[in-house]
Design an enzyme around this catalytic site. Structure first.
Site, PDB file in Angstrom:
ATOM      1  N   ARG A 221       0.847  -1.194   0.000  1.00  0.00           N
ATOM      2  CA  ARG A 221       0.000   0.000   0.000  1.00  0.00           C
ATOM      3  C   ARG A 221       0.880   1.241   0.000  1.00  0.00           C
ATOM      4  O   ARG A 221       2.094   1.141   0.201  1.00  0.00           O
ATOM      5  CB  ARG A 221      -0.945   0.009   1.200  1.00  0.00           C
ATOM      6  CG  ARG A 221      -0.233   0.137   2.529  1.00  0.00           C
ATOM      7  CD  ARG A 221      -1.230   0.253   3.674  1.00  0.00           C
ATOM      8  NE  ARG A 221      -0.525   0.289   4.944  1.00  0.00           N
ATOM      9  CZ  ARG A 221      -1.114   0.298   6.126  1.00  0.00           C
ATOM     10  NH1 ARG A 221      -2.433   0.257   6.207  1.00  0.00           N
ATOM     11  NH2 ARG A 221      -0.416   0.339   7.225  1.00  0.00           N
TER      12      ARG A 221
ATOM     13  N   ASN B 138      -4.585   8.443   4.091  1.00  0.00           N
ATOM     14  CA  ASN B 138      -4.489   7.707   5.350  1.00  0.00           C
ATOM     15  C   ASN B 138      -3.043   7.731   5.808  1.00  0.00           C
ATOM     16  O   ASN B 138      -2.142   7.388   5.041  1.00  0.00           O
ATOM     17  CB  ASN B 138      -4.925   6.241   5.184  1.00  0.00           C
ATOM     18  CG  ASN B 138      -5.090   5.551   6.528  1.00  0.00           C
ATOM     19  OD1 ASN B 138      -5.950   5.941   7.317  1.00  0.00           O
ATOM     20  ND2 ASN B 138      -4.257   4.562   6.805  1.00  0.00           N
ATOM     21  N   GLU B 139      -2.837   8.165   7.017  1.00  0.00           N
ATOM     22  CA  GLU B 139      -1.475   8.203   7.583  1.00  0.00           C
ATOM     23  C   GLU B 139      -0.462   8.622   6.517  1.00  0.00           C
ATOM     24  O   GLU B 139       0.457   7.855   6.171  1.00  0.00           O
ATOM     25  CB  GLU B 139      -1.095   6.852   8.179  1.00  0.00           C
ATOM     26  CG  GLU B 139      -1.801   6.545   9.464  1.00  0.00           C
ATOM     27  CD  GLU B 139      -1.331   5.250  10.124  1.00  0.00           C
ATOM     28  OE1 GLU B 139      -0.618   4.475   9.475  1.00  0.00           O
ATOM     29  OE2 GLU B 139      -1.687   5.027  11.280  1.00  0.00           O
TER      30      GLU B 139
ATOM     31  N   GLU C 175      -7.371   5.809  15.429  1.00  0.00           N
ATOM     32  CA  GLU C 175      -7.072   4.366  15.473  1.00  0.00           C
ATOM     33  C   GLU C 175      -6.285   4.047  16.728  1.00  0.00           C
ATOM     34  O   GLU C 175      -5.376   4.795  17.102  1.00  0.00           O
ATOM     35  CB  GLU C 175      -6.165   3.947  14.304  1.00  0.00           C
ATOM     36  CG  GLU C 175      -6.762   3.984  12.935  1.00  0.00           C
ATOM     37  CD  GLU C 175      -5.729   3.551  11.882  1.00  0.00           C
ATOM     38  OE1 GLU C 175      -4.775   2.844  12.233  1.00  0.00           O
ATOM     39  OE2 GLU C 175      -5.882   3.959  10.729  1.00  0.00           O
TER      40      GLU C 175
ATOM     41  N   TRP D 198       2.499  -5.848  13.553  1.00  0.00           N
ATOM     42  CA  TRP D 198       3.706  -5.321  12.913  1.00  0.00           C
ATOM     43  C   TRP D 198       4.894  -5.171  13.862  1.00  0.00           C
ATOM     44  O   TRP D 198       5.923  -4.632  13.476  1.00  0.00           O
ATOM     45  CB  TRP D 198       3.396  -3.988  12.224  1.00  0.00           C
ATOM     46  CG  TRP D 198       2.546  -3.045  13.021  1.00  0.00           C
ATOM     47  CD1 TRP D 198       1.184  -2.910  12.939  1.00  0.00           C
ATOM     48  CD2 TRP D 198       2.976  -2.117  14.031  1.00  0.00           C
ATOM     49  NE1 TRP D 198       0.741  -1.960  13.833  1.00  0.00           N
ATOM     50  CE2 TRP D 198       1.818  -1.450  14.509  1.00  0.00           C
ATOM     51  CE3 TRP D 198       4.215  -1.770  14.571  1.00  0.00           C
ATOM     52  CZ2 TRP D 198       1.868  -0.477  15.503  1.00  0.00           C
ATOM     53  CZ3 TRP D 198       4.259  -0.798  15.566  1.00  0.00           C
ATOM     54  CH2 TRP D 198       3.095  -0.166  16.011  1.00  0.00           C
TER      55      TRP D 198
ATOM     56  N   GLU E  49      -2.885  -8.062   7.366  1.00  0.00           N
ATOM     57  CA  GLU E  49      -3.303  -7.668   8.714  1.00  0.00           C
ATOM     58  C   GLU E  49      -4.290  -8.652   9.341  1.00  0.00           C
ATOM     59  O   GLU E  49      -5.026  -8.292  10.259  1.00  0.00           O
ATOM     60  CB  GLU E  49      -3.863  -6.245   8.678  1.00  0.00           C
ATOM     61  CG  GLU E  49      -2.754  -5.270   8.305  1.00  0.00           C
ATOM     62  CD  GLU E  49      -3.158  -3.812   8.336  1.00  0.00           C
ATOM     63  OE1 GLU E  49      -2.340  -2.979   8.747  1.00  0.00           O
ATOM     64  OE2 GLU E  49      -4.289  -3.511   7.910  1.00  0.00           O
ATOM     65  N   LYS E  50      -4.269  -9.894   8.846  1.00  0.00           N
ATOM     66  CA  LYS E  50      -5.269 -10.837   9.354  1.00  0.00           C
ATOM     67  C   LYS E  50      -5.042 -11.202  10.824  1.00  0.00           C
ATOM     68  O   LYS E  50      -5.954 -11.641  11.501  1.00  0.00           O
ATOM     69  CB  LYS E  50      -5.351 -12.096   8.485  1.00  0.00           C
ATOM     70  CG  LYS E  50      -4.081 -12.902   8.376  1.00  0.00           C
ATOM     71  CD  LYS E  50      -4.317 -14.091   7.443  1.00  0.00           C
ATOM     72  CE  LYS E  50      -3.045 -14.872   7.193  1.00  0.00           C
ATOM     73  NZ  LYS E  50      -1.969 -14.086   6.555  1.00  0.00           N
ATOM     74  N   PHE E  51      -3.838 -10.995  11.325  1.00  0.00           N
ATOM     75  CA  PHE E  51      -3.605 -11.288  12.748  1.00  0.00           C
ATOM     76  C   PHE E  51      -3.593 -10.027  13.610  1.00  0.00           C
ATOM     77  O   PHE E  51      -3.102 -10.034  14.734  1.00  0.00           O
ATOM     78  CB  PHE E  51      -2.317 -12.099  12.927  1.00  0.00           C
ATOM     79  CG  PHE E  51      -2.420 -13.465  12.315  1.00  0.00           C
ATOM     80  CD1 PHE E  51      -3.468 -14.323  12.676  1.00  0.00           C
ATOM     81  CD2 PHE E  51      -1.522 -13.898  11.355  1.00  0.00           C
ATOM     82  CE1 PHE E  51      -3.598 -15.578  12.100  1.00  0.00           C
ATOM     83  CE2 PHE E  51      -1.648 -15.151  10.781  1.00  0.00           C
ATOM     84  CZ  PHE E  51      -2.685 -16.002  11.146  1.00  0.00           C
ATOM     85  N   HIS E  52      -4.098  -8.926  13.035  1.00  0.00           N
ATOM     86  CA  HIS E  52      -4.249  -7.692  13.827  1.00  0.00           C
ATOM     87  C   HIS E  52      -5.573  -7.781  14.566  1.00  0.00           C
ATOM     88  O   HIS E  52      -6.579  -8.210  14.001  1.00  0.00           O
ATOM     89  CB  HIS E  52      -4.257  -6.494  12.872  1.00  0.00           C
ATOM     90  CG  HIS E  52      -4.047  -5.173  13.538  1.00  0.00           C
ATOM     91  ND1 HIS E  52      -4.972  -4.614  14.395  1.00  0.00           N
ATOM     92  CD2 HIS E  52      -3.011  -4.297  13.477  1.00  0.00           C
ATOM     93  CE1 HIS E  52      -4.517  -3.434  14.816  1.00  0.00           C
ATOM     94  NE2 HIS E  52      -3.327  -3.232  14.275  1.00  0.00           N
TER      95      HIS E  52
HETATM   96  C1  GLA Z   1      -2.155   2.029  10.676  1.00  0.00           C
HETATM   97  C2  GLA Z   1      -3.034   2.088   9.452  1.00  0.00           C
HETATM   98  C3  GLA Z   1      -4.090   1.030   9.446  1.00  0.00           C
HETATM   99  C4  GLA Z   1      -3.541  -0.284   9.931  1.00  0.00           C
HETATM  100  C5  GLA Z   1      -2.947  -0.107  11.287  1.00  0.00           C
HETATM  101  C6  GLA Z   1      -2.414  -1.396  11.885  1.00  0.00           C
HETATM  102  O1  GLA Z   1      -2.601   2.752  11.727  1.00  0.00           O
HETATM  103  O2  GLA Z   1      -3.636   3.348   9.283  1.00  0.00           O
HETATM  104  O3  GLA Z   1      -4.571   0.921   8.120  1.00  0.00           O
HETATM  105  O4  GLA Z   1      -2.568  -0.713   9.035  1.00  0.00           O
HETATM  106  O5  GLA Z   1      -1.866   0.772  11.180  1.00  0.00           O
HETATM  107  O6  GLA Z   1      -1.895  -1.183  13.174  1.00  0.00           O
END
Ligand code: GLA
Length: 661
Positions: free
Chosen positions: A104, A142-143, A301, A309, A349-352
């Site tokens: 991404r 986003n971020e 968030e 991560w 991110e399936k294990f988030h």
């Molecule tokens: C960031 C991103 C999210 C996600 C989270 C995971 O904050 O904005 O899309 O990837 O990290 O912790």
């Protein structure tokens, strides 16, 4: 109202799941979700072919259930067809490697193609959803810069040169700022200026500084382009983007960014390995509030449990997610949102963790989500209030960048580390802190701290000088005020601009080797840094008592006008910063109340005071506040106890509004 919810990715799930989602959202008390963050590829599956049907349905469904939407512009992750057709939009790293699609944020901030395609999508979204009843806020990108903050491609290089032309009057001015007489780096034309790509040895540090400024500005102009379109096409709907004020992330100059967003929002994740993660969280929340100009902000968030991560992603302990959330609200958040609503089945991110885990509703995380939703609803009256502080810490993204450069006296001197250590010292004394930018007006504060404020300009020193002369107490730490805003040493004896204020000159730096320590004459220890200080009027508070500088000053105090300027020429170890913070608070007449594991922060509004009490300790402690606990409705007395790991939000009302004459 305090918003409650999280990122929602209905596009990852079949339609019948959406119905279950909204039903469970209602059960959890969700009031806001962020939708569409990574949905460009689905919204525009082919150039100029838009498929909004699924998003229409989702927004309608959310509107029917009275769930507000923070609608993302989807521009964080370009679709495969775009990078396939235009591989030149992919970013290039410092080593000259073009990064591939398949993750991404794979786009160059300066790419005209990316910008044009992003604008097209934003225009479509804004036109379509401007009047939608679910739309509460726009979420641009986003971020920004999380993965693509610095692109070194030829397009970025050309844009960097444009930025240089706009910033400097002539190439000679660049030469001057970059000290290019050194190592034969003299430029005769703007065209010769480059991003600081991989070189045989150290890059030019002033060039690196300008490149970081440019990179932050390049991304900011992407944000501004989206924001302006949204403002024009959907007037009255606030535009935000989620900052990353956490764990030392410093790629963007958020003081500049904060001026451009309608509301500040932040993402925060704790470091699972840090036993003091709650103190880093508190600092991040206070810094976010500083960026927001002391107005409420949104926690866009955080996580219900583990992230995916870090090297080892531990689960949150019982009550930890509630404590994290309440800490953010205590320090000014008017929204508690998560990444993400429902845990993904596939993808990186399936294990988030999520509000709704893979295991569904019969789970500890779901039960704690429900509990948090109820608590957040009970905090509605807190919205709009804000903490007050008499202590200011100066925070400077540029100093952070400079201290990340190569070829410095010590690689251990990091702005974020010293800010964190100084902040933690104050946190332990129950002192609430405001963060301010360099050069801020310090009137009204009792104590101002400059931790490793490496770069300073005369204009930034003037308010500090005035503040101390008129009775303020300041604390400056080592390696502050050493360079100007072009990263050139300010001559006249370190730290030249602060020399008369501090009543001393630093003759020579003497950083400590890895793992080494030095003692001070009160028996405390220090590490990382020492230096030879010659006093010029300052009193010596502490001296080094071991090592080559034994007997020389380590901590000093200079009386100036009716105030005091303190200086510390080493990095205190153990509880050193805590003891120094206590001494500083005494010197400035501030209340020092050791927290002993119980964090207390008060938000004020008119006659109302809301004292947030968070017990980080594993045993019951005195609550230390009186009034009514908004979370339980029970009356609370000062001497009542708060259970181990528990939280309370104690409301009390003054007879008159605070600040009334
Ligand atoms: C960031 C991103 C999210 C996600 C989270 C995971 O904050 O904005 O899309 O990837 O990290 O912790």
């Amino acid at each position: 109202m305090i918003a409650f919810g999280g990122d929602y990715y209905p596009e990852q799930w079949p339609r019948d799941t959406w119905l279950e989602d909204v039903r469970l959202m209602a059960e959890a008390g969700v009031t806001m979700v962020t939708v569409g963050v990574f949905s460009w590829g689905l919204l525009e599956p082919a150039p100029d072919t838009f498929e909004f049907g699924w998003l229409d349905e989702v927004l309608d469904l959310l509107a029917q259930h009275e769930i507000a939407v923070d609608l993302a512009t989807g521009t964080a992750s370009p679709p495969a067809w775009l990078t396939y057709q235009h591989p030149e939009i992919l970013p290039v790293d410092r080593d000259g490697r073009r990064l591939w699609a398949g993750s991404r944020q794979a786009w160059c901030p300066s790419s005209p193609v990316y910008r044009e395609r992003a604008a097209l999508l934003v225009r479509q979204l804004a036109t379509r959803y401007a009047g939608h009843p679910a739309l509460a806020m726009w979420h641009a990108g986003n971020e920004y810069g999380c993965h693509n903050a610095h692109c070194y491609c030829d397009t970025s290089a050309a844009d960097f040169r444009r930025w240089l032309r706009a910033t400097y009057d002539s190439i000679d001015a660049v030469n001057e700022a970059w000290s290019t007489r050194f190592w034969s780096q003299h430029l005769t034309d703007f065209e010769q200026a480059l991003p600081p790509r991989l070189t045989p040895t150290f890059n030019n540090p002033s060039q690196v500084l300008d490149f970081k400024r440019f990179s932050s500005d390049a991304l900011l102009s992407c944000f501004i382009a989206e924001r302006d379109l949204l403002h024009a096409l959907a007037p009255g709907v606030p535009v935000t983007t989620n900052f990353l004020v956490m764990l030392g992330f410093d790629k963007l100059d958020y003081w500049k960014w904060a001026r451009e967003v309608d509301i500040v929002s932040n993402d925060h994740y704790i470091d699972a390995a840090d036993p003091d993660a709650h103190i880093e969280l508190a600092k991040s929340a206070d810094l976010t509030r500083g960026l927001a100009g002391n107005k409420p902000w949104i926690l866009m968030e955080h996580s219900t449990g583990a992230v995916n991560w870090q090297p080892r992603n531990r689960a949150k302990r019982p009550g930890e997610m509630l404590r994290n959330s309440v800490q953010h609200v205590a320090r000014g958040a008017d929204g508690v949102l998560f990444f993400q609503w429902r845990a993904s089945r596939g993808g990186a991110e399936k294990f988030h963790s999520a509000m709704l885990p893979h295991g569904g509703t019969n789970s500890r995380i779901w039960r704690s989500t429900i509990e948090l939703g109820r608590h957040v609803a009970r905090l509605a009256s807190v919205a709009g209030s804000t903490p007050r502080s008499q202590v200011a810490i100066m925070f400077d993204f540029e100093s952070s960048w400079l201290l990340a450069n190569e070829a410095l006296p010590s690689t251990d001197v990091k702005h974020s580390r010293i800010v964190q250590d100084v902040y933690a010292g104050l946190w332990h004394g129950g002192v609430t802190v405001d963060f301010v930018p360099p050069g801020a007006d310090l009137t009204g504060y009792a104590l101002a701290i400059l931790p490793c404020q490496h770069a300073l300009s005369p204009a930034e020193v003037a308010p500090l000088q005035e503040y101390v002369e008129s009775g303020g107490v300041a604390l400056v730490t080592y390696f502050s005020g050493i360079v100007d805003r072009s990263d050139q040493v300010v001559l006249g004896g370190y730290p030249a601009l602060l020399r008369s204020l501090l009543g001393l000159v630093v003759e020579e730096f003497d950083p400590l080797l890895e793992g080494a320590g030095v003692e001070l004459d009160d028996g405390s220890t220090a590490d990382t840094w020492s230096e030879r200080i010659l006093t010029e009027g300052a009193d010596v508070v502490r001296r080094f008592s071991s090592g080559p500088l034994a007997g020389e000053p380590a901590i000093t105090r200079n009386r100036v006008g009716s105030g005091e300027a303190w200086y510390v020429g080493t990095h205190l170890a153990g509880e050193g910063w805590r003891h120094l913070a206590a001494a500083m608070c005494t010197a400035s007449g501030l209340h020092w109340a050791p927290v002993e594991g119980v964090e207390r922060v008060t938000r004020y509004q008119g006659r109302d005071a809301f004292t947030f009490v968070i017990n980080h300790h594993d045993s019951p402690r005195p609550i230390g506040a009186a009034g009514h606990d908004l979370l339980t409705g029970a009356a609370v007395d000062m001497d009542d106890v708060i259970a181990a790991g528990a939280v309370a939000v104690v409301h009390s009302a003054f007879a008159r509004a605070q600040g009334d004459d």
